[in-house]
Design a protein around this motif. Sequence first.
Motif, PDB file in Angstrom:
ATOM      1  N   ALA C  98      -2.990 -38.940 -29.271  1.00  0.00           N
ATOM      2  CA  ALA C  98      -4.326 -39.065 -29.034  1.00  0.00           C
ATOM      3  C   ALA C  98      -4.806 -37.499 -28.944  1.00  0.00           C
ATOM      4  CB  ALA C  98      -4.674 -39.561 -27.768  1.00  0.00           C
ATOM      5  N   PRO C  99      -6.046 -37.373 -29.434  1.00  0.00           N
ATOM      6  CA  PRO C  99      -6.917 -36.021 -29.335  1.00  0.00           C
ATOM      7  C   PRO C  99      -6.639 -35.391 -27.872  1.00  0.00           C
ATOM      8  CG  PRO C  99      -8.286 -37.672 -30.034  1.00  0.00           C
ATOM      9  CD  PRO C  99      -7.118 -38.446 -29.552  1.00  0.00           C
ATOM     10  N   ALA C 100      -6.095 -34.209 -27.905  1.00  0.00           N
ATOM     11  CA  ALA C 100      -5.718 -33.646 -26.656  1.00  0.00           C
ATOM     12  C   ALA C 100      -6.454 -32.564 -26.289  1.00  0.00           C
ATOM     13  CB  ALA C 100      -4.199 -33.358 -26.652  1.00  0.00           C
ATOM     14  N   ILE C 101      -6.280 -32.091 -24.905  1.00  0.00           N
ATOM     15  CA  ILE C 101      -6.983 -30.940 -24.265  1.00  0.00           C
ATOM     16  C   ILE C 101      -6.724 -29.624 -25.177  1.00  0.00           C
ATOM     17  CG2 ILE C 101      -5.135 -30.596 -22.863  1.00  0.00           C
ATOM     18  CD1 ILE C 101      -7.008 -30.234 -20.879  1.00  0.00           C
ATOM     19  N   ARG C 102      -7.402 -28.755 -25.322  1.00  0.00           N
ATOM     20  CA  ARG C 102      -7.093 -27.698 -25.896  1.00  0.00           C
ATOM     21  C   ARG C 102      -6.820 -26.398 -24.857  1.00  0.00           C
ATOM     22  NH1 ARG C 102     -11.512 -28.665 -29.725  1.00  0.00           N
ATOM     23  NH2 ARG C 102     -10.718 -30.600 -28.959  1.00  0.00           N
ATOM     24  N   ARG C 103      -6.948 -26.546 -23.614  1.00  0.00           N
ATOM     25  CA  ARG C 103      -6.624 -25.795 -22.556  1.00  0.00           C
ATOM     26  C   ARG C 103      -5.190 -26.177 -22.166  1.00  0.00           C
ATOM     27  NH1 ARG C 103     -11.042 -24.498 -18.054  1.00  0.00           N
ATOM     28  NH2 ARG C 103      -9.004 -23.435 -17.686  1.00  0.00           N
ATOM     29  N   ASP C 104      -4.695 -25.054 -21.440  1.00  0.00           N
ATOM     30  CA  ASP C 104      -3.251 -25.102 -20.871  1.00  0.00           C
ATOM     31  C   ASP C 104      -3.306 -26.116 -20.071  1.00  0.00           C
ATOM     32  OD1 ASP C 104      -0.621 -25.038 -19.888  1.00  0.00           O
ATOM     33  OD2 ASP C 104      -0.798 -22.699 -20.076  1.00  0.00           O
ATOM     34  N   ALA C 105      -2.617 -27.182 -19.947  1.00  0.00           N
ATOM     35  CA  ALA C 105      -2.693 -28.484 -19.099  1.00  0.00           C
ATOM     36  C   ALA C 105      -1.785 -27.821 -17.670  1.00  0.00           C
ATOM     37  CB  ALA C 105      -1.918 -29.752 -19.509  1.00  0.00           C
ATOM     38  N   GLU C 106      -0.776 -26.944 -17.809  1.00  0.00           N
ATOM     39  CA  GLU C 106       0.221 -26.493 -16.849  1.00  0.00           C
ATOM     40  C   GLU C 106      -0.645 -25.678 -15.752  1.00  0.00           C
ATOM     41  OE1 GLU C 106       3.467 -27.180 -15.963  1.00  0.00           O
ATOM     42  OE2 GLU C 106       3.150 -28.350 -17.685  1.00  0.00           O
ATOM     43  N   SER C 143      -3.219 -37.277 -19.241  1.00  0.00           N
ATOM     44  CA  SER C 143      -3.137 -38.155 -20.261  1.00  0.00           C
ATOM     45  C   SER C 143      -4.524 -39.094 -20.627  1.00  0.00           C
ATOM     46  CB  SER C 143      -2.104 -39.032 -20.453  1.00  0.00           C
ATOM     47  OG  SER C 143      -2.123 -39.853 -19.517  1.00  0.00           O
ATOM     48  N   LEU C 144      -5.485 -38.858 -19.717  1.00  0.00           N
ATOM     49  CA  LEU C 144      -6.649 -39.760 -19.766  1.00  0.00           C
ATOM     50  C   LEU C 144      -7.897 -38.747 -20.035  1.00  0.00           C
ATOM     51  CD1 LEU C 144      -6.011 -42.385 -17.176  1.00  0.00           C
ATOM     52  CD2 LEU C 144      -6.003 -42.626 -19.740  1.00  0.00           C
ATOM     53  N   PRO C 145      -8.912 -39.172 -20.775  1.00  0.00           N
ATOM     54  CA  PRO C 145     -10.063 -38.331 -20.787  1.00  0.00           C
ATOM     55  C   PRO C 145     -11.017 -38.637 -19.509  1.00  0.00           C
ATOM     56  CG  PRO C 145     -10.293 -40.557 -22.033  1.00  0.00           C
ATOM     57  CD  PRO C 145      -8.875 -40.481 -21.366  1.00  0.00           C
ATOM     58  N   ALA C 146     -11.959 -37.878 -19.321  1.00  0.00           N
ATOM     59  CA  ALA C 146     -12.927 -37.955 -18.345  1.00  0.00           C
ATOM     60  C   ALA C 146     -13.833 -38.999 -18.590  1.00  0.00           C
ATOM     61  CB  ALA C 146     -13.791 -36.484 -18.026  1.00  0.00           C
ATOM     62  N   THR C 147     -14.005 -39.326 -19.892  1.00  0.00           N
ATOM     63  CA  THR C 147     -14.923 -40.502 -20.035  1.00  0.00           C
ATOM     64  C   THR C 147     -14.597 -40.986 -21.422  1.00  0.00           C
ATOM     65  OG1 THR C 147     -16.762 -39.246 -21.436  1.00  0.00           O
ATOM     66  CG2 THR C 147     -17.112 -39.605 -19.047  1.00  0.00           C
ATOM     67  N   ALA C 148     -14.569 -42.185 -21.771  1.00  0.00           N
ATOM     68  CA  ALA C 148     -13.977 -42.857 -23.214  1.00  0.00           C
ATOM     69  C   ALA C 148     -14.523 -42.523 -24.128  1.00  0.00           C
ATOM     70  CB  ALA C 148     -13.749 -44.224 -22.827  1.00  0.00           C
ATOM     71  N   ASP C 149     -15.921 -42.182 -24.292  1.00  0.00           N
ATOM     72  CA  ASP C 149     -16.656 -41.847 -25.531  1.00  0.00           C
ATOM     73  C   ASP C 149     -17.777 -40.974 -25.113  1.00  0.00           C
ATOM     74  OD1 ASP C 149     -17.967 -43.805 -24.171  1.00  0.00           O
ATOM     75  OD2 ASP C 149     -17.763 -45.036 -25.984  1.00  0.00           O
ATOM     76  N   GLY C 150     -17.589 -39.999 -24.268  1.00  0.00           N
ATOM     77  CA  GLY C 150     -18.613 -38.934 -23.596  1.00  0.00           C
ATOM     78  C   GLY C 150     -18.002 -37.672 -23.577  1.00  0.00           C
ATOM     79  N   HIS C 151     -18.378 -36.931 -22.490  1.00  0.00           N
ATOM     80  CA  HIS C 151     -17.902 -35.435 -22.277  1.00  0.00           C
ATOM     81  C   HIS C 151     -16.170 -35.827 -22.029  1.00  0.00           C
ATOM     82  CE1 HIS C 151     -17.573 -35.587 -17.855  1.00  0.00           C
ATOM     83  NE2 HIS C 151     -18.444 -36.586 -17.995  1.00  0.00           N
ATOM     84  N   HIS C 152     -15.553 -34.498 -22.360  1.00  0.00           N
ATOM     85  CA  HIS C 152     -14.275 -34.445 -22.032  1.00  0.00           C
ATOM     86  C   HIS C 152     -13.587 -35.592 -22.574  1.00  0.00           C
ATOM     87  CE1 HIS C 152     -15.960 -31.763 -19.193  1.00  0.00           C
ATOM     88  NE2 HIS C 152     -15.051 -31.012 -19.375  1.00  0.00           N
ATOM     89  N   GLY C 153     -13.885 -36.207 -23.813  1.00  0.00           N
ATOM     90  CA  GLY C 153     -13.177 -37.637 -24.375  1.00  0.00           C
ATOM     91  C   GLY C 153     -11.932 -37.660 -25.129  1.00  0.00           C
ATOM     92  N   TYR C 154     -11.011 -36.547 -24.452  1.00  0.00           N
ATOM     93  CA  TYR C 154      -9.762 -36.471 -24.976  1.00  0.00           C
ATOM     94  C   TYR C 154      -8.790 -36.525 -23.974  1.00  0.00           C
ATOM     95  CZ  TYR C 154     -11.599 -31.940 -23.672  1.00  0.00           C
ATOM     96  OH  TYR C 154     -12.276 -31.149 -23.045  1.00  0.00           O
ATOM     97  N   ALA C 155      -7.309 -36.596 -24.270  1.00  0.00           N
ATOM     98  CA  ALA C 155      -6.205 -36.687 -23.538  1.00  0.00           C
ATOM     99  C   ALA C 155      -6.208 -35.444 -22.538  1.00  0.00           C
ATOM    100  CB  ALA C 155      -4.961 -36.908 -23.902  1.00  0.00           C
ATOM    101  N   GLY C 156      -6.296 -35.545 -21.246  1.00  0.00           N
ATOM    102  CA  GLY C 156      -6.177 -34.402 -20.517  1.00  0.00           C
ATOM    103  C   GLY C 156      -7.557 -33.994 -19.782  1.00  0.00           C
ATOM    104  N   GLY C 157      -8.720 -34.644 -20.702  1.00  0.00           N
ATOM    105  CA  GLY C 157     -10.149 -34.114 -20.205  1.00  0.00           C
ATOM    106  C   GLY C 157     -10.453 -34.613 -18.956  1.00  0.00           C
ATOM    107  N   LEU C 158      -9.650 -35.390 -18.176  1.00  0.00           N
ATOM    108  CA  LEU C 158      -9.883 -35.981 -16.819  1.00  0.00           C
ATOM    109  C   LEU C 158      -9.447 -34.953 -15.983  1.00  0.00           C
ATOM    110  CD1 LEU C 158     -10.649 -37.803 -14.498  1.00  0.00           C
ATOM    111  CD2 LEU C 158      -8.577 -39.010 -14.940  1.00  0.00           C
ATOM    112  N   LEU C 159      -8.226 -34.046 -16.267  1.00  0.00           N
ATOM    113  CA  LEU C 159      -7.750 -33.060 -15.404  1.00  0.00           C
ATOM    114  C   LEU C 159      -8.576 -31.844 -15.592  1.00  0.00           C
ATOM    115  CD1 LEU C 159      -5.483 -31.796 -13.856  1.00  0.00           C
ATOM    116  CD2 LEU C 159      -4.377 -31.129 -15.890  1.00  0.00           C
TER     117      LEU C 159
END
Lengths: 277, 277, 277, 277, 277, 277
Positions: C98-106, C143-159
């Motif tokens: 899945a498309p993933a967050i670009r920032r460091d998740a750690e 591993s989840l996005p903040a929104t399925a097809d809006g802002h932060h729509g990639y894995a880790g976007g929720l975090l």
Amino acid sequence: MSAIVELEQDRVVEGVYAVAKKERRSTRAGAPYLALELVDPSGRIEARVWSDVDLLDSRFAEGDAVRVLGRVDRFRDRLQLEVRSLEPAEGLDPAELAPAIRRDAEELDGFLEFLAGELSHPGLKATVARFVADDELRARMRSLPATADGHHGYAGGLLEHTVAVATICREVAQLHPRLRADLLVSASLLHDVGRTIELTRGPVFKPTEEGRLLGHVHLGLRLIEERAGPLEASLRAELLHAVGSHHDARAARTAEASVLYHANQLDAVAATRPVPD
Amino acid sequence: MSAIVELEQDRVVEGVYAVAKKERRSTRAGAPYLALELVDPSGRIEARVWSDVDLLDSRFAEGDAVRVLGRVDRFRDRLQLEVRSLEPAEGLDPAELAPAIRRDAEELDGFLEFLAGELSHPGLKATVARFVADDELRARMRSLPATADGHHGYAGGLLEHTVAVATICREVAQLHPRLRADLLVSASLLHDVGRTIELTRGPVFKPTEEGRLLGHVHLGLRLIEERAGPLEASLRAELLHAVGSHHDARAARTAEASVLYHANQLDAVAATRPVPD
Amino acid sequence: MSAIVELEQDRVVEGVYAVAKKERRSTRAGAPYLALELVDPSGRIEARVWSDVDLLDSRFAEGDAVRVLGRVDRFRDRLQLEVRSLEPAEGLDPAELAPAIRRDAEELDGFLEFLAGELSHPGLKATVARFVADDELRARMRSLPATADGHHGYAGGLLEHTVAVATICREVAQLHPRLRADLLVSASLLHDVGRTIELTRGPVFKPTEEGRLLGHVHLGLRLIEERAGPLEASLRAELLHAVGSHHDARAARTAEASVLYHANQLDAVAATRPVPD
Amino acid sequence: MSAIVELEQDRVVEGVYAVAKKERRSTRAGAPYLALELVDPSGRIEARVWSDVDLLDSRFAEGDAVRVLGRVDRFRDRLQLEVRSLEPAEGLDPAELAPAIRRDAEELDGFLEFLAGELSHPGLKATVARFVADDELRARMRSLPATADGHHGYAGGLLEHTVAVATICREVAQLHPRLRADLLVSASLLHDVGRTIELTRGPVFKPTEEGRLLGHVHLGLRLIEERAGPLEASLRAELLHAVGSHHDARAARTAEASVLYHANQLDAVAATRPVPD
Amino acid sequence: MSAIVELEQDRVVEGVYAVAKKERRSTRAGAPYLALELVDPSGRIEARVWSDVDLLDSRFAEGDAVRVLGRVDRFRDRLQLEVRSLEPAEGLDPAELAPAIRRDAEELDGFLEFLAGELSHPGLKATVARFVADDELRARMRSLPATADGHHGYAGGLLEHTVAVATICREVAQLHPRLRADLLVSASLLHDVGRTIELTRGPVFKPTEEGRLLGHVHLGLRLIEERAGPLEASLRAELLHAVGSHHDARAARTAEASVLYHANQLDAVAATRPVPD
Amino acid sequence: MSAIVELEQDRVVEGVYAVAKKERRSTRAGAPYLALELVDPSGRIEARVWSDVDLLDSRFAEGDAVRVLGRVDRFRDRLQLEVRSLEPAEGLDPAELAPAIRRDAEELDGFLEFLAGELSHPGLKATVARFVADDELRARMRSLPATADGHHGYAGGLLEHTVAVATICREVAQLHPRLRADLLVSASLLHDVGRTIELTRGPVFKPTEEGRLLGHVHLGLRLIEERAGPLEASLRAELLHAVGSHHDARAARTAEASVLYHANQLDAVAATRPVPD
């Protein structure tokens, strides 16, 4: 003893009422007075205390039952009670004095049970039955209004409104066999169940702190989630969805949720919009 | 002969249908084709003519009945008919092929008469009776939809919707004795009567020129005014007001008008909103 | 192996991607083809299968990982992949693609813990701590996005979104000492926690059935209610109120709820509105 | 001498205040009185003049500083000052008596300079510097409110609000490296600069005639255009665009303009929405 | 040579046109083609290039004048030109080929001067005169549209619309003597003057970068401020206010501003709403 | 005898006025008084009866003509008449005392006839002529307002507004030859004709019962349908459509209907929005 509905202009009356609102104000010329709303099971009336304000003010609070002697006057086309003397009415439960439903509560309670008994889907039937069997909740439905200051704003209005919306939904389900009748009727029976923990007993019907912040829709969802054990997950979600969108037409995604929204509106306007003489 | 509701993917079929829509288009590569919507009493299907376009195009018009040989395909999750040959179906009335009501029209007609017969106010009863006794208008209610492309969009939908709204209003009048039941039921029975002169017969149900510009609400008011002779002026105004505001909640000034608005909405969403499988 | 972000026009590429969307369509001339959206951690690309459609269609489903050989083309200013061959990529977890967050998740995870650790009110601190200590929930936020097809729509976007909103709220609480900082920061840390049970893992991030009907706001309230045992009733209601109104500015009745609403909007527009080159 | 914030019910007080509003009214019984709003740096209080109305009325105007002797009363849950005598307070600047910022203005001024100093883009830095170096404009920011009767409605509120919005924007720019930080921070520092020519000094803060007709948004654009000489045309347009759409979310076409809109909203609600006790 | 307005279906034509839009697309089957909009002073037509796409694509850009040989076809009820060959038309100014006003521009220019000459208030007369005497600005009014793709969307539409709105305002001022006629007519003459720096010359009429971000309303206010030297401050503010609120009915605070708003709307709908055959 | 427009503060006056509003109220201290609005052809003034309330109250009703002796006072920046004695003014028609148009009604009537006479389409000319030849209807246009309490709210305002809207429409038709001038001018002449049966004569201008429920738009359509015999069906529908949508911009489907909508708005704002001194 005079029931509020029977008060007439220019009469001196004595009665026992509950204080639904109490506010201390001053006239423009600086004199303090008390502005009250008094209620009994037959209705509501504005009242004013012009004399001995400090003394009388100290004797009672909003929500109390009081014994009143006064004179009925007319102010801007409405009756108003000018209070001459007022004292606490000891030994009376003020909630018994809240404005009350005019229809027979027994009959409504019976019809509520009939509608719940008609359900045939086991999970929905069992879930609704947990509410129907909860005597305390049932007692609250008989003593609370459907809204604090809108439609069905009197004790028992919650029961009356619930039965009416469920009756309309049952009729619509018969007209439209495509609808899932048990889901629709269950949702209508439970749609306002959150009111039982949103509002407090009369005569004031003030919302609880939680009620003010969370509202009856969320509180109803919480109650249903606590008792929906017997219901399979997908139907539980449908039931919660219909109850959760009953004040928001655009949120409704199923026919049953949309029907509940409009049935609720329909009963509210039928109860409140003006009917010319 | 294949009813549309029974068509299945990858079958070659022969059938007689009416042409509800016909449009000539070109592919991006420049080849002309015909995009059709075919209907019969059981339903609707999209169709395409890819070959012999000029020849077939000249043989029929929108609104005609045609005999079709073709193959059922699937396009974006919906069935589509690829037409191989097509010819006019002589001697058939295309309106007979319009998608039709699934409920028993006789029964609905009977219930319409029952509701009209129940009215007790002389002026309202006589006014409604003039519509009920008008055989041509009654025939139009059985052959027209409630809306051209919204809820109840098939022949007889107008009758079905009218009876449903009146049934709901009658129920609400029983729940709320403060409502003027005869006024409410009369208004519900007549609320969409303007549709009978707004729309033309199927399969296309196109609006008349007057219908397009003036709409069914105004046309209904005109019909009622022409026939409301027996009704005293004030009640005539109330009846016209309720019918006139049945699409505009904010214009409604009486409880009966508000109830009609919501009952109309209620029946529309009950008929159209999605019901999950 | 080619990462999607590195694809260039007119190149033949081979890569392993996950199928985020799959739809079978037909050209106007009637030929079937497959319209796909392929993803990997670096991005998204549209793809088309024009040949061997029936064969290839049977080999994979939406959500699968696939190995693809194809040619990169341009269609309406965007790159598109013309698939020549395609087969399941055995042994790979599609969610890893899945498309993933670009920032460091750690780092984000660390900052989440820092913000939770800063809380000083015991009940709020304990309630938030139950979420922070829930490893499965924390894994879902990564591993989840903040929104399925809006802002932060990639894995880790929720975090990422959760940490950003909480950071903004913390700043605002410092600028406005009248605000109850612990309440505001707690509400911001938990405002989207319902997403963890609304959405399923990538690459498709489809909502669960319950998620579709009830939405992340209600689901978040349910999770908080289940874990807010340590919190006194009135503050629990405030916390639930702020989370419950974070998509509805008019429902917000406290300063903290209003601030959360706008902080959420602020982070969404900062992430999505256009920045000219 | 009594500061307004320290007044208590049923006390006789003497103080020097500025008259923020003055209106002559009559009681229903026909007696004239004066309704005033008095202010000092610590707050606001309603006041009434019931006696010697004509005499006292002639002694002062809205905007004047006055010396007052009176008694503090309570009217509808708020304190009110019943004026017994009142005379002009000679030699005092009424603007000094306007309700004032509670935070340290020196510190805010320093932070404004810090934010302006951090800018690295030469054209933006130079443009902002022209405002920072304008002592008269800086003095107005310390003596004017952000809005005449909304959020930050006291002397220095303009400075406080400007620094807060810029601080939030700076934080958001750090969270979102895609944003053009210098553009965003510059726009936030200048977004309300038009207030300096829209409003007049306290205690009344009345808008100028031009301010009333053109508003602070347009006046701010005019000021920026006059001083944006060092800025290349395209960035000047971006800066003007962000400032020009800071009250109109839908007009904002860039991420920076959208962020400024929401940061402005965020600071306003943080300052004004209710915080329960 | 064929004027666009005279093209007929199924004819082969040769003509010189300007390219108002140019887009490269692909058919679903993958073949590239060019989608064009061609214009000349008589009108607009869609065009397609199906063959030699790469070769022809390299020969011209959006905004160029081209010599075209092609065949007129019909697509979805509109004519479309299938291009067979196309080459740059050397030595022609494409702006001369933009769709043009059909009314006599001389006459409109004369009426503009007449309206400006009628003004009697010295400051307003002098301010308007500075615009009327600006030959370059006048030339732009003759060559630009009132809107890029709405009403009066052809060269000279700006002049035509300006004269029409001013004519309506003058009539309204005669009907309503309470209005300040000179203010109203001046505002109407200048209301769209910002278009002269918002839009670029035809055939494309693209907005400038500044135009896109700031819009014609703000740009018009800037132009008026630069030239309103002769006008006293209060009337200048009124003039700017009326121009500044001509797209925002609720912002208008004076009768003249409201009238200008509606006169502008009136002329736009009169020019664009459908007139049945 | 004092005309209302000439009343000045602190004068004792005697005059004959009509009672446009009458309400019995009580002061907070319980004393009854009468709140009146008195009118004459020159204007309106609030009045109060403080003494002999019961006696005076019994002498007159809303809508009567009365002879008044009183003193002019000022209350919240407006003049108010303190009534000392009041008696019915026998033999006077109260409608003659309604606030009246200031322009010459003869001239307006002449211009109405001129506009109707200019029409050249036979059916439209004949239809409009039936209204113009109806002396009673013409008299009502001279004695009724355009709106009961909005723009043109005085006797004859209906005539003045009708002529103004028709004049604007005629001007717009000359500017836009594409419009069907006769249709547009006819619709504008008849657009408010329903007011003649919606409102009753002054000084109160109360709506009839039918007017209150059905509104002037529907009543106007009814009048036009009754008299549109000479008009072919399609043009009759266009005329009815334009009149029927003159308060609803979105319902207007033709250019002429849209123009009428905006011309009506234009005249209303020109008559009512503030013009600074």
